[in-house]
Write an enzyme that holds these catalytic residues in place. Structure first.
Site, short mmCIF file in Angstrom:
data_model
loop_
_atom_site.label_atom_id
_atom_site.label_comp_id
_atom_site.label_asym_id
_atom_site.label_seq_id
_atom_site.Cartn_x
_atom_site.Cartn_y
_atom_site.Cartn_z
N ASP A 31 -11.44 -3.51 -6.06
CA ASP A 31 -11.37 -4.14 -4.73
C ASP A 31 -11.30 -3.10 -3.61
OD1 ASP A 31 -8.80 -3.21 -4.94
OD2 ASP A 31 -7.81 -5.14 -4.66
N ASP A 104 9.87 4.07 -2.02
CA ASP A 104 10.06 4.24 -0.59
C ASP A 104 10.85 3.04 -0.09
OD1 ASP A 104 9.55 5.20 2.04
OD2 ASP A 104 7.59 5.91 1.37
N ASP A 205 13.18 5.88 4.35
CA ASP A 205 12.33 6.02 5.52
C ASP A 205 13.19 6.17 6.79
OD1 ASP A 205 9.52 5.67 6.50
OD2 ASP A 205 10.36 3.95 7.55
N GLU A 262 14.03 10.72 4.85
CA GLU A 262 13.16 11.27 5.89
C GLU A 262 13.98 11.37 7.17
OE1 GLU A 262 9.13 10.24 8.46
OE2 GLU A 262 10.40 8.64 7.73
N HIS A 326 1.91 11.58 4.13
CA HIS A 326 0.96 10.57 4.61
C HIS A 326 0.94 10.40 6.13
CE1 HIS A 326 4.85 8.77 4.50
NE2 HIS A 326 4.41 7.74 5.20
N ASP A 327 1.84 11.08 6.84
CA ASP A 327 1.89 10.93 8.30
C ASP A 327 1.27 12.13 9.02
OD1 ASP A 327 3.27 8.49 8.26
OD2 ASP A 327 5.20 9.51 8.08
C1 GLC Z 1 7.98 6.69 8.54
C2 GLC Z 1 6.78 6.57 7.65
C3 GLC Z 1 5.58 6.21 8.49
C4 GLC Z 1 5.86 4.91 9.18
C5 GLC Z 1 7.15 4.96 9.97
C6 GLC Z 1 7.60 3.60 10.38
O1 GLC Z 1 7.90 7.77 9.41
O2 GLC Z 1 6.59 7.77 6.95
O3 GLC Z 1 4.41 6.11 7.73
O4 GLC Z 1 4.80 4.59 10.05
O5 GLC Z 1 8.21 5.49 9.20
O6 GLC Z 1 8.03 2.89 9.27
#
Ligand code: GLC
Length: 535
Positions: A31, A104, A205, A262, A326-327
């Site tokens: 998909d 996460d 997060d 984070e 990923h950011d």
């Molecule tokens: C964290 C994540 C990011 C997300 C943000 C809001 O920084 O790594 O991808 O957009 O939080 O949840």
């Protein structure tokens, strides 16, 4: 710091963790979206890499306003990734491969579609009203000047009740009210649900954002980007640390689980704030600080950053290190200039895997995946949609994993949700596996060296050359075991001398033969050389 008891060396301290963005890892059903069965089918690859655990970006039910970072049910799996049975199977198979699984967990906010928010928004008198942050407006506008991290006011007017709710990020992501004493227990139950399934830990997060000022005072003005505001009253409030410590107590009821948080700060990062969340062994086990990521390429800059990081880590704390996620942009594309990118990626990888602390590798970093050019109309990231053409968002570092040289990099038989980088024809796992000189094998060999040498996992970090002349050299020392690492950040030949050590034999090197012995008194260093010695 020497280890106190050998059995305190759990997997998350000595191991290496691989960060998977599930949407882009491997699509098992055609998909175009990566899924849990896809991850299961690649566990052999992951464990062959030599890592000890995986961290999955969110797989919970989500309307995907921010690709999973907006959760509408913390106890179910989003159908685009599969089912709960698939997830249970992943845990079982990952453990069979000796891989731990970290989820996460987003505590700061939910999706507006979460039933908690739906109830909360239904009336001012609903019992869940104060699970979120609701305020009356001020002078016909929002309650105060707080800005969202993605631009604009952080307050959204709810026409129904005439009150505003607070969102640190997009308006589809309302913040929970962690000052409400109900909240911790609510979340412990959500965490317990996953811990009981055998999940080995959580990446928390934006954990430093969870508590906001009780008095809702305006944030001070700050000249410049982002958004002309210093987040004094909306980040790093003392109570966030208290909550983190409560979560830690809950987690400690389970054996060997880990919390990695984070710590959201703007460039240039802030290792002091990040380290404070370790609360000398009573807070999160590890904290992400992005200072190294925000530093420009130079041995001296990297040295200073690492030194500061270790200075700030409390005695009972433990560092972790990371080059990309990923950011952010792909690490290899952050290194300056077009030339020698791959050499720099090797120096950076060697650093990541030999300095003190748990390394996190972002999927594709091991094959040097580049930022992918995303056409204007292909942008999926809400940040990109909001700020194009000035900022096209984070999609470029989230494109599908490049498994082989075939159609769509072997990621899917369908139409991938984001385009695959056209360099997958030459840059892919299948080809790199057989090429002994590839970046992939470089990572594998280094991870292996790290595994075989306890000093690289547990030893003290002692700087030997602190970036002068483009060279960073350090020792990792554990009892009688001494490993010396020499990294040349430049394209020029150098000569160094390490008077603290007389000679060493090569454990790993980009330019020297394994087992050869070298005297450290007058050592020639090749351009971008990486050498690791047993001294
Ligand atoms: C964290 C994540 C990011 C997300 C943000 C809001 O920084 O790594 O991808 O957009 O939080 O949840």
């Amino acid at each position: 710091m020497e280890p106190k008891q050998p059995d305190s060396w759990t997997w998350w301290k000595h191991g290496v963790i691989y960060h998977i963005y599930p949407r882009s890892f491997f699509d098992s059903n055609g998909d175009g979206i990566g899924d849990i069965r896809g991850i299961i089918s690649k566990l052999d690859y992951i464990s062959d890499l030599g890592v000890d655990g995986i961290w999955l970006s969110p797989v919970f039910l989500s309307p995907n306003a921010d690709f999973g970072y907006d959760v509408s049910d913390y106890r179910s799996i989003d159908p685009c990734y599969g089912t709960m049975d698939d997830f249970n199977l992943l845990i079982e198979k990952a453990h069979e491969h000796s891989l731990s699984v970290i989820l996460d967990m987003i505590l700061n906010h939910t999706s507006t579609e979460h039933p908690w928010f739906q109830e909360s928004a239904s009336s001012r008198f609903n019992s869940k009203r104060h699970w979120y942050i609701w305020r009356d407006g001020y002078n016909g506008g929002p309650p105060n000047n707080w800005k969202s991290s993605v631009g604009g006011s952080a307050w959204e007017l709810d026409e129904r009740s005439g009150q505003y709710y607070y969102h640190s990020f997009f308006k589809e992501q309302p913040d929970l009210n962690w000052r409400n004493p109900m909240l911790p227990q609510v979340f412990f139950d959500e965490l317990k649900f996953w811990l009981d399934k055998g999940v080995d830990g959580f990446r928390l997060d934006v954990i430093n954002l969870i508590v906001k000022d009780k008095k809702f005072r305006d944030n001070p003005y700050l000249f410049g980007l982002p958004f002309f505001q210093k987040h004094v009253f909306t980040r790093n409030r003392r109570k966030s640390l208290k909550i983190v410590m409560e979560i830690r107590k809950q987690i400690d009821q389970y054996k060997d689980r880990v919390l990695v948080g984070e710590i959201y700060t703007m460039p240039p990062g802030n290792s002091e704030i990040a380290a404070s969340y370790l609360a000398d062994g009573k807070g999160i086990h590890m904290a992400f600080d992005f200072s190294l990521i925000f530093r420009s390429w130079s041995a001296r800059n990297y040295y200073k950053c690492i030194r500061d990081w270790y200075t700030n880590i409390p005695e009972q704390g433990w560092p972790c290190n990371v080059l990309s996620n990923h950011d952010l942009f792909r690490s290899i594309d952050r290194f300056p200039w077009r030339r020698n990118k791959e050499e720099k990626a090797r120096v950076a990888a060697a650093l990541l895997l030999t300095i003190k602390g748990t390394p996190f590798i972002y999927y594709g970093e091991e094959i040097g995946m580049r930022n992918t050019k995303i056409g204007y109309s292909d942008i999926k990231d809400p940040l990109g949609k909001r700020f194009r053409p000035f900022f096209t968002g984070r999609d470029k570092a989230r494109t599908p994993m490049q498994w082989n040289s075939g159609m769509h990099g072997g990621f899917t038989t369908g139409q991938p949700w984001l385009p695959v980088n056209s360099d997958s024809v030459t840059r892919n796992v299948e080809d790199y596996k057989v090429d002994q000189s590839s970046l992939l094998n470089f990572y594998k060999n280094l991870i292996n060296i790290r595994k075989e040498n306890t000093a690289l996992q547990q030893g003290r970090w002692v700087a030997l050359i602190t970036g002068r002349n483009g060279i960073l050299a350090y020792a990792r020392i554990l009892n009688d075991e001494r490993i010396v690492v020499v990294l040349n950040f430049t394209a020029r030949k150098k000569k160094i001398s390490l008077p603290e050590h007389s000679f060493g034999n090569v454990l790993f090197s980009t330019h020297r033969n394994a087992e050869d012995i070298f005297y450290f008194q007058a050592l020639r260093i090749y351009p971008f050389e990486v050498s690791i010695y047993k001294a």
